[in-house]
Design a protein around this motif. Structure first.
Motif, mmCIF file in Angstrom:
data_model
loop_
_atom_site.group_PDB
_atom_site.id
_atom_site.type_symbol
_atom_site.label_atom_id
_atom_site.label_comp_id
_atom_site.label_asym_id
_atom_site.label_seq_id
_atom_site.Cartn_x
_atom_site.Cartn_y
_atom_site.Cartn_z
ATOM 1 N N ALA A 58 1.510 28.260 25.191
ATOM 2 C CA ALA A 58 1.465 28.217 23.727
ATOM 3 C C ALA A 58 2.203 26.971 23.262
ATOM 4 O O ALA A 58 3.350 26.742 23.641
ATOM 5 C CB ALA A 58 2.109 29.464 23.132
ATOM 6 N N ARG A 59 1.517 26.187 22.447
ATOM 7 C CA ARG A 59 2.186 25.047 21.824
ATOM 8 C C ARG A 59 3.212 25.588 20.825
ATOM 9 O O ARG A 59 3.135 26.758 20.434
ATOM 10 C CB ARG A 59 1.165 24.148 21.144
ATOM 11 N N HIS A 61 5.138 27.116 17.957
ATOM 12 C CA HIS A 61 4.673 27.922 16.832
ATOM 13 C C HIS A 61 5.827 28.780 16.325
ATOM 14 O O HIS A 61 6.880 28.849 16.954
ATOM 15 C CB HIS A 61 3.480 28.801 17.237
ATOM 16 N N GLY A 103 7.638 27.741 22.139
ATOM 17 C CA GLY A 103 6.387 27.585 22.867
ATOM 18 C C GLY A 103 6.724 27.580 24.349
ATOM 19 O O GLY A 103 7.898 27.583 24.723
ATOM 20 N N ASP A 142 -8.292 23.719 17.203
ATOM 21 C CA ASP A 142 -7.065 23.956 16.447
ATOM 22 C C ASP A 142 -7.348 24.803 15.210
ATOM 23 O O ASP A 142 -6.554 25.668 14.852
ATOM 24 C CB ASP A 142 -6.406 22.633 16.044
ATOM 25 N N ALA A 146 -5.700 28.371 14.419
ATOM 26 C CA ALA A 146 -4.940 28.510 13.166
ATOM 27 C C ALA A 146 -5.430 29.709 12.363
ATOM 28 O O ALA A 146 -4.634 30.447 11.776
ATOM 29 C CB ALA A 146 -5.032 27.232 12.344
ATOM 30 N N ARG A 149 -4.083 32.764 14.219
ATOM 31 C CA ARG A 149 -2.633 32.872 14.034
ATOM 32 C C ARG A 149 -2.301 33.382 12.634
ATOM 33 O O ARG A 149 -1.385 34.192 12.471
ATOM 34 C CB ARG A 149 -1.949 31.517 14.273
ATOM 35 N N THR A 154 1.601 33.900 11.830
ATOM 36 C CA THR A 154 2.109 32.893 12.754
ATOM 37 C C THR A 154 1.597 31.534 12.305
ATOM 38 O O THR A 154 0.441 31.386 11.917
ATOM 39 C CB THR A 154 1.642 33.189 14.197
ATOM 40 N N THR A 155 2.465 30.517 12.353
ATOM 41 C CA THR A 155 2.105 29.166 11.974
ATOM 42 C C THR A 155 2.444 28.199 13.088
ATOM 43 O O THR A 155 3.286 28.480 13.944
ATOM 44 C CB THR A 155 2.854 28.732 10.693
ATOM 45 N N SER A 156 1.810 27.042 13.065
ATOM 46 C CA SER A 156 2.094 25.991 14.047
ATOM 47 C C SER A 156 3.462 25.395 13.763
ATOM 48 O O SER A 156 3.905 25.329 12.623
ATOM 49 C CB SER A 156 1.012 24.912 13.951
ATOM 50 N N ASP A 158 4.146 22.425 15.708
ATOM 51 C CA ASP A 158 4.020 21.220 16.527
ATOM 52 C C ASP A 158 4.924 20.135 15.980
ATOM 53 O O ASP A 158 4.881 19.837 14.778
ATOM 54 C CB ASP A 158 2.569 20.723 16.564
#
Length: 160
Positions: A58-59, A61, A103, A142, A146, A149, A154-156, A158
């Motif tokens: 997982a990147r 988040h 992540g 992506d 998104a 998520r 849940t939000t990114s 990055d």
């Protein structure tokens, strides 16, 4: 006999055998959910996951509706902890409470195996949604991730 005198019926403990659970493969990560919301009245979900070398689990988040706790059993996980990356081996625990950027990936040369506890339960639905979309032929983008998520608060995160 009054309601106060009636014996209480207590729930029985749930015992799951070693192979009992729900396997959900998502983007190179095998999630083996031992307990889901259906088993715990929504209190928690519990999984064991495996991650091959070179796979990003997982990147970074942020969860706004649940906490996650990672416990490494075998191999190493490279964990994003909100400030950078750290390598965690067997016995390491990462607590990613609500609002905490996190992540994980396997930068090592061996398969990593870890446990993850979600509280409250429900995030297993995200993995089901992604798995079902891919099985139906959707391309993982992506934008698609998104959207999923967002269904689970849940939000990114990055790093720019």
């Amino acid at each position: 006999m009054t309601a106060q005198e009636a014996p209480q019926t207590l729930p029985a403990p749930l015992l799951r055998g070693p192979q009992e659970g729900e396997t959900i493969d998502v983007a190179g990560v095998e999630h083996f959910f031992r307990l889901t919301a259906e088993h715990t009245e929504g209190r928690l979900s519990f999984e064991e996951f495996t991650l091959a070398p070179g796979v990003v689990g997982a990147r970074p988040h942020v969860h706004h509706g649940h906490d996650e706790y990672f416990y490494v059993l075998e191999g190493e996980l490279t964990l994003h902890n909100g400030e950078g990356e750290v390598t965690a081996g067997p016995g390491a625990l990462l607590a990613a409470v609500r609002g905490t950027p996190h992540g994980f990936r396997n930068a090592g040369t061996r398969t990593a195996r870890a446990l993850c506890l979600y509280t409250p339960a429900g995030y297993e639905g995200y993995f089901r949604d992604v798995h079902d979309a891919v099985a139906s032929g959707a391309e993982v983008t992506d934008a698609l991730l998104a959207e999923f998520r967002g269904r689970y608060r849940t939000t990114s995160a990055d790093p720019a």
